[in-house]
Design a protein around this motif. Structure first.
Motif, PDB file in Angstrom:
ATOM      1  N   MET A 110      75.057 -28.355-116.982  1.00  0.00           N
ATOM      2  CA  MET A 110      74.542 -28.438-115.634  1.00  0.00           C
ATOM      3  C   MET A 110      73.070 -28.868-115.581  1.00  0.00           C
ATOM      4  O   MET A 110      72.654 -29.713-114.431  1.00  0.00           O
ATOM      5  N   THR A 111      72.328 -28.364-116.510  1.00  0.00           N
ATOM      6  CA  THR A 111      70.835 -28.889-116.227  1.00  0.00           C
ATOM      7  C   THR A 111      70.607 -30.036-117.197  1.00  0.00           C
ATOM      8  O   THR A 111      69.761 -30.896-116.491  1.00  0.00           O
ATOM      9  N   LYS A 112      71.174 -30.383-117.983  1.00  0.00           N
ATOM     10  CA  LYS A 112      70.803 -31.508-118.890  1.00  0.00           C
ATOM     11  C   LYS A 112      71.575 -32.790-118.375  1.00  0.00           C
ATOM     12  O   LYS A 112      70.916 -33.945-118.418  1.00  0.00           O
ATOM     13  N   ALA A 113      72.947 -32.684-118.065  1.00  0.00           N
ATOM     14  CA  ALA A 113      73.661 -33.944-117.765  1.00  0.00           C
ATOM     15  C   ALA A 113      73.465 -34.119-116.001  1.00  0.00           C
ATOM     16  O   ALA A 113      73.236 -35.409-115.544  1.00  0.00           O
ATOM     17  N   MET A 114      73.828 -32.727-115.287  1.00  0.00           N
ATOM     18  CA  MET A 114      73.737 -33.167-113.888  1.00  0.00           C
ATOM     19  C   MET A 114      72.213 -32.977-113.417  1.00  0.00           C
ATOM     20  O   MET A 114      72.222 -33.216-112.166  1.00  0.00           O
ATOM     21  N   GLY A 115      71.372 -32.341-114.076  1.00  0.00           N
ATOM     22  CA  GLY A 115      70.117 -32.266-113.601  1.00  0.00           C
ATOM     23  C   GLY A 115      69.692 -31.139-112.694  1.00  0.00           C
ATOM     24  O   GLY A 115      68.630 -31.194-111.867  1.00  0.00           O
ATOM     25  N   LEU A 116      70.572 -30.128-112.628  1.00  0.00           N
ATOM     26  CA  LEU A 116      70.318 -28.946-111.764  1.00  0.00           C
ATOM     27  C   LEU A 116      69.318 -28.051-112.492  1.00  0.00           C
ATOM     28  O   LEU A 116      69.165 -27.913-113.433  1.00  0.00           O
ATOM     29  N   PRO A 117      68.557 -27.338-111.276  1.00  0.00           N
ATOM     30  CA  PRO A 117      67.445 -26.525-111.868  1.00  0.00           C
ATOM     31  C   PRO A 117      67.977 -25.391-112.454  1.00  0.00           C
ATOM     32  O   PRO A 117      69.188 -24.685-112.353  1.00  0.00           O
ATOM     33  N   ALA A 118      67.276 -24.863-113.504  1.00  0.00           N
ATOM     34  CA  ALA A 118      67.831 -23.895-114.545  1.00  0.00           C
ATOM     35  C   ALA A 118      67.920 -22.761-113.787  1.00  0.00           C
ATOM     36  O   ALA A 118      68.925 -21.917-113.890  1.00  0.00           O
ATOM     37  N   LEU A 119      66.971 -22.400-112.725  1.00  0.00           N
ATOM     38  CA  LEU A 119      66.896 -21.238-112.019  1.00  0.00           C
ATOM     39  C   LEU A 119      68.273 -20.951-111.243  1.00  0.00           C
ATOM     40  O   LEU A 119      69.191 -20.058-111.187  1.00  0.00           O
ATOM     41  N   PHE A 120      68.542 -22.230-110.551  1.00  0.00           N
ATOM     42  CA  PHE A 120      69.856 -22.392-109.761  1.00  0.00           C
ATOM     43  C   PHE A 120      71.068 -21.909-110.707  1.00  0.00           C
ATOM     44  O   PHE A 120      71.974 -21.148-110.381  1.00  0.00           O
TER      45      PHE A 120
END
Length: 283
Positions: A166-176
């Motif tokens: 989610m964070t590295k491929a999709m680019g979502l914020p780690a907090l989210f």
């Protein structure tokens, strides 16, 4: 009415699916191709299948991509060609002719299946928010993502796999992503975490921050409707416009008030109209 079936793919993998049959005559068959973390019992997929069957008279095939739900898997073997074979088996089982509706990475899989020319029975494609990364103005996945992702899955570190993808491929914020761990959805995400390399096998070459090359898609010789939401991330809206421009016979429509977690009542009408008529819908 919904009935459950299974079909065997070219490599022997069992693929499970539900067939939603409309009341009265069918206006054709469409296969729903879910994205990362999606599976055939995912509520939005079920709702979309029901609406397309009930309101547009379509026979809808809603299946578990390999590694999810009741479908089999090939652990350690991840190749987009396998999933194209899965779609070929589904099309053959459902009479040899079907349209495809793909969501997110499933949209790219649907387009790649059409481009492969291995499934002549594909009649049209609806591509909802294919997550191409076509420039470097936003998040671009790291070059070592494949190796790291495969190791996490091999180690069965499901929670970390979800966070990493989610964070590295999709680019979502780690907090989210961190906050998602306390929601009921987290257990559903981790349940399908080990299937994520299949999505990455479909997407990796198209998430490098490079423009789409029309020559890669010239063999898509069926009409395509590319949909995106006005409330979706800018990366997805840019990707949808790029796909509409790169495909030989495509129309791009942006639906106001729609997001990547879509309101099916907004998403279904343009898709249903496109799948059941010869004209391209407007919104």
């Amino acid at each position: 009415m919904s009935t459950t079936h299974k079909v065997t793919s070219a490599d022997g993998t069992t693929i499970a699916y539900d067939r939603h049959t409309p009341t009265g005559g069918s206006q054709g068959t469409v296969i729903l191709v879910g994205g990362a973390f999606s599976y055939r019992m995912f509520p939005k997929m079920v709702e979309l299948a029901q609406v397309l069957a009930a309101e547009y008279g379509l026979t809808v095939v809603n299946y578990d991509r390999r590694g999810r739900g009741d479908s089999g898997d090939t652990p350690g073997r991840y190749d987009a060609a396998q999933e194209i074979d899965d779609l070929a088996a589904l099309v053959a089982a459902e009479g040899g002719s079907a349209a495809l509706f793909g969501w997110s990475s499933g949209a790219v899989l649907a387009l790649r299946a059409a481009a492969s020319r291995q499934i002549p029975g594909i009649t049209r494609v609806v591509a909802f928010e294919p997550p191409f990364v076509v420039d470097r103005t936003r998040h671009v996945p790291p070059s070592d993502l494949t190796a790291t992702l495969h190791q996490l899955v091999a180690d069965n570190r499901r929670g970390q796999t979800v966070r990493y993808f989610m964070t590295k491929a999709m680019g979502l914020p780690a907090l989210f992503v961190g906050l998602m761990r306390i929601t009921p959805m987290w257990s559903k995400l981790t349940a399908v975490a080990n299937s994520i390399p299949h999505d990455w096998a479909v997407m990796a070459e198209h998430m490098r921050g490079e423009p789409l090359d029309p020559s890669d898609w010239v063999s898509v010789q069926v009409p395509v409707l590319v949909l995106c939401g006005g409330r979706s991330d800018g990366l997805l809206r840019t990707a949808a416009r790029a796909a509409g421009a790169a495909l030989p016979d495509a129309r791009h429509i942006e639906i106001a008030k729609l997001s990547h977690n879509p309101n099916v009542q907004l998403l279904a009408p343009p898709a249903g109209e496109f799948l059941t008529t010869q004209s391209t819908p407007t919104v």
